[in-house]
Design a protein around this motif. Sequence first.
Motif, PDB file in Angstrom:
ATOM      1  N   LYS A 165       0.813  -1.284  -0.014  1.00 44.48           N
ATOM      2  CA  LYS A 165      -0.024   0.089   0.069  1.00 44.48           C
ATOM      3  C   LYS A 165       0.807   1.448  -0.060  1.00 44.48           C
ATOM      4  O   LYS A 165       0.567   2.294  -0.544  1.00 44.48           O
ATOM      5  N   GLU A 206      -5.631  -3.836  -0.377  1.00 42.31           N
ATOM      6  CA  GLU A 206      -6.818  -4.802  -0.433  1.00 42.31           C
ATOM      7  C   GLU A 206      -7.079  -5.195  -1.743  1.00 42.31           C
ATOM      8  O   GLU A 206      -6.873  -4.544  -2.730  1.00 42.31           O
ATOM      9  N   LYS A 207      -7.842  -6.498  -1.482  1.00 39.07           N
ATOM     10  CA  LYS A 207      -8.096  -7.120  -2.780  1.00 39.07           C
ATOM     11  C   LYS A 207      -8.881  -6.479  -3.760  1.00 39.07           C
ATOM     12  O   LYS A 207      -8.759  -6.480  -5.067  1.00 39.07           O
ATOM     13  N   TYR A 229      -3.857 -14.267  -2.706  1.00 41.34           N
ATOM     14  CA  TYR A 229      -5.320 -13.251  -1.982  1.00 41.34           C
ATOM     15  C   TYR A 229      -6.439 -14.376  -1.876  1.00 41.34           C
ATOM     16  O   TYR A 229      -6.371 -15.435  -2.547  1.00 41.34           O
TER      17      TYR A 229
END
Length: 229
Positions: A165, A206-207, A229
């Motif tokens: 991120k 995040e996915k 994931y």
Amino acid sequence: MDFVGIEKLSLVDFDEKISCVLFMQGCNFRCPFCHNRDLALSKIDTFIPFQDVLDYLSSRKNIIDAVVVSGGEPTLMPDLKEKITKIKNMGFLVKIDTNGTNFNVLKDLIDNKLIDYVAMDIKNDFANYPLTAGVSNIDYSNIKKSIEYLINGSIDYEFRTTLVKEFHSEESIKNMSVLLKGAKKLFLQKYIASDSCFNSKLNFVEKKVSQHYIEILKENIDSVELRGY
């Protein structure tokens, strides 16, 4: 130079192949998210005699399909070509994991048909490579040549990016899409924090965001998939 680690049996490091994974130490990058900090810093002092590796492989010829050479950065190993030649002569497929910074070494291995599969890490777009790779003295021309040689060549390969991120954004992913234009396969890997990382306080993407990145990358890359994931 001897290897410092061995995973004697793996079902996940070479698709559809039963493999043995060999680890060398030393790397020219210091990726903050790297799980192999001690390997990268050459802090391991237990070595595996190469003859022991060959003896193990010889005893598993009917079980193991392939050998994966990983690290660290394998192309820094001075006698890599000699070692891989001996492994190939035993009849095994060989895959190499690399960051693509040693283009001449990679090209020589491919041209001499000593490797069958290349997994090359793409850290980010070039503007964010220093932050993502943890070093500033990066030869981008060699990375670009490695990318182009794989895309335009005949050897089977994959590119792979560990998403973090703090390092990746929609803009950097768009730039990566252009950098990898024409590539056939890219895996977006989920970052998993670990105490063995250079920086264990980073965050995964995040996915939902990763899936958005896939759509951006697919404009220029044939196949983009999530891994982990």
